[in-house]
Motif scaffolding. Structure first.
Motif, short mmCIF file in Angstrom:
data_model
loop_
_atom_site.label_atom_id
_atom_site.label_comp_id
_atom_site.label_asym_id
_atom_site.label_seq_id
_atom_site.Cartn_x
_atom_site.Cartn_y
_atom_site.Cartn_z
N GLU A 49 7.85 2.65 -2.87
CA GLU A 49 6.76 3.43 -2.88
C GLU A 49 6.23 3.50 -4.45
O GLU A 49 7.03 3.67 -5.42
CB GLU A 49 7.01 4.71 -2.51
N ALA A 50 5.03 3.10 -4.60
CA ALA A 50 4.57 3.09 -5.97
C ALA A 50 4.31 4.53 -6.60
O ALA A 50 4.46 5.44 -5.66
CB ALA A 50 3.03 2.29 -5.92
N ALA A 51 4.41 4.53 -7.67
CA ALA A 51 4.01 5.91 -8.47
C ALA A 51 3.02 5.88 -9.44
O ALA A 51 2.74 5.08 -10.10
CB ALA A 51 5.66 6.35 -9.15
N ASP A 79 -1.07 -1.57 0.55
CA ASP A 79 -1.95 -1.37 1.55
C ASP A 79 -3.16 -0.51 1.11
O ASP A 79 -3.98 -0.19 1.89
CB ASP A 79 -1.39 -0.43 2.63
N ARG A 80 -3.40 -0.78 -0.16
CA ARG A 80 -4.53 0.11 -0.74
C ARG A 80 -4.90 -0.61 -2.12
O ARG A 80 -4.01 -1.14 -2.79
CB ARG A 80 -4.53 1.52 -0.70
N PRO A 81 -6.05 -0.36 -2.72
CA PRO A 81 -6.16 -1.02 -4.04
C PRO A 81 -5.19 -0.43 -4.98
O PRO A 81 -5.08 0.68 -4.83
CB PRO A 81 -7.66 -0.99 -4.35
N VAL A 114 -8.86 -3.23 -14.39
CA VAL A 114 -8.81 -4.22 -13.34
C VAL A 114 -8.47 -3.53 -12.11
O VAL A 114 -7.27 -2.96 -12.16
CB VAL A 114 -8.36 -5.51 -13.43
N THR A 115 -9.19 -3.65 -10.86
CA THR A 115 -8.56 -3.04 -9.64
C THR A 115 -8.45 -4.17 -8.66
O THR A 115 -9.18 -5.03 -8.69
CB THR A 115 -9.76 -2.16 -9.10
N VAL A 116 -7.11 -4.36 -8.27
CA VAL A 116 -6.53 -5.39 -7.61
C VAL A 116 -6.65 -5.02 -6.03
O VAL A 116 -5.91 -3.88 -5.69
CB VAL A 116 -5.34 -5.99 -7.96
N PRO A 117 -7.35 -5.58 -5.01
CA PRO A 117 -7.53 -5.05 -3.82
C PRO A 117 -6.17 -5.27 -2.93
O PRO A 117 -5.19 -6.13 -3.52
CB PRO A 117 -8.29 -6.00 -3.11
N ALA A 146 -1.60 4.53 -8.76
CA ALA A 146 -0.99 3.40 -7.72
C ALA A 146 -0.19 4.50 -6.52
O ALA A 146 0.30 5.88 -6.99
CB ALA A 146 0.41 2.85 -8.17
N ALA A 147 -0.09 4.14 -5.51
CA ALA A 147 0.44 4.93 -4.26
C ALA A 147 0.60 4.06 -3.19
O ALA A 147 0.22 2.69 -3.21
CB ALA A 147 -0.87 5.71 -3.91
#
Length: 403
Positions: A49-51, A79-81, A114-117, A146-147
């Motif tokens: 899991e992202a933090a 599963d999200r940007p 930058v936002t990465v999809p 991040a999440a």
């Protein structure tokens, strides 16, 4: 129809089938391969899991040197940007400390963030200047939002660093006190090397990933191969390590299978000249009913797809693993048949016999004691060196795999 002509025919069939499938369903993902040569890479996987509000100072070792380095950030398993608010690159002095004056901001389409999809990758703008061969590049990233599932590479065999908050601009190690044995989000670095400079991408499992080699010393067999290439009279200089511990050719599990990650991890790399395929032991020892014929068909699909992309395929025989808990005579029989195919079929552009290099002269089903990392499957530093030394460097400098 035999040999290369047979492979050319199968490659044409692969392309026709792919075209037919795309017309009836969602188009396959196509990577726009940039100019340059890959100098480092690591396979992406789903990684916990992202933090939020975390910084990562990621240490990677280059192969080929060149100008205007670019990095690739991956959100392949998100599963999200995910937004990276600041990204810097510099050279390692010691630990998390950087060489003074080397840390510089990377931009993306000239933007500082930058936002990465979800499911995507992004390539940075070129960073003006020269990145030396065989150097430790340090990429510092920060993400505030991040999440969900993170993307990264679990078994780096390299110490990197982490922190809370954004300390990416700092060259001091003062705020980078947490250590990590993994790489987060970063999955490739490329440079603008000399004209015609190519790269080899090693597609494999934990042996390629470097398990049982000495941590922080860059003693995986692809590292040894990279050092040989830098000193050799060859146009192939870049080396990308796309090994994943536990990975299989046919089935997803520890990362996507070799078949399912071939495009993203391998064929998307700039400067790719040759794919070095060394994988199969996990399919064999898992006792899931995989036969030699099954594995051979998997190899053939990889060969066809790589040749269809205009690249070459080097292959290596599967090493011995008697003494490992999953070894038994049935698995050994599959390994023997698979290796016979690799050695004699003529399907590959070149073959390196890692089995012959690693096996014990008194018991060819077992790894030589001088090369055994301790678990009877993974080579130690000496074994990794022997593997790299066995590769014919001239065979990697392949211009046209098909007649």
């Amino acid at each position: 129809m035999t040999g290369r002509l047979a492979r050319a025919g199968r490659a044409a069939v692969v392309l026709l089938l792919a075209s037919a499938c795309q017309s009836a369903s969602t188009p396959a993902k196509v990577f726009d391969v940039p100019a340059g040569t890959v100098t480092w890479a690591a396979s992406a996987d789903r990684f916990g899991e992202a933090a939020a509000d975390r910084g990562y100072r990621l240490v990677v070792h280059t192969s080929v040197g060149g100008r205007d380095p670019r990095i690739r950030l991956s959100n392949a398993f998100g599963d999200r940007p995910v937004t990276f608010g600041s990204v810097y690159a510099g050279l390692q002095k010691e630990g998390a400390e950087l060489v003074r004056g080397s840390n510089r901001r990377l931009t993306f389409g000239r933007a500082r963030s930058v936002t990465v999809p979800a499911g995507e990758t992004v390539l940075s703008d070129p960073l003006p200047g020269r990145l030396p061969a065989e150097s430790n590049l340090v990429v510092s990233i920060h993400t505030s939002d991040a999440a969900g599932p993170a993307t990264g590479h679990w078994m780096a065999m390299q110490t990197s660093y982490a922190t809370r908050g954004d300390h990416t601009v700092e060259e001091s190690a003062a705020n980078w006190t947490q250590t990590s044995g993994s790489w987060f989000y970063l999955d490739a670095v490329s440079v603008r090397a000399g004209a015609g400079t190519g790269a080899v991408v090693a597609l494999g499992d934990s042996v390629t990933d470097g398990w049982q080699s000495t941590r922080d010393r860059n003693r995986r067999w692809p590292d040894h191969l990279a050092r040989r290439l830098q000193r050799a009279d060859t146009s192939v200089k870049g080396v990308a390590n796309e090994g994943i511990a536990g990975n299989k050719v046919l089935a997803d599990g520890a990362g996507h299978s070799a078949l399912n990650r071939l495009d993203r991890d391998v064929l998307s790399q700039p400067g790719l000249r040759t794919v070095f395929l060394f994988e199969g032991v996990n399919d064999i020892k898992a006792h899931t009913g995989v036969t030699a014929d099954d594995l051979i068909e998997g190899y053939r699909e990889i060969v066809d797809r790589v040749h269809a992309a205009g690249k070459c395929v080097a292959a290596a025989t599967v090493g011995p693993f008697k003494g490992w808990s999953e070894w038994d005579p049935d698995a050994e029989a599959v390994r023997r048949d698979v290796n016979d195919f690799i050695r004699t079929s003529g399907e590959f552009d070149t073959v390196t016999d890692f089995d012959r290099i690693l096996r014990s002269p008194s018991d060819p089903e077992r790894i030589h004691s001088a090369f055994d990392g301790g678990d009877h499957l993974h080579p130690n530093d000496k074994g990794m060196q022997a593997m790299a030394d066995a590769v014919d460097l001239r065979s990697l400098d392949c211009a046209d795999p098909l007649p």
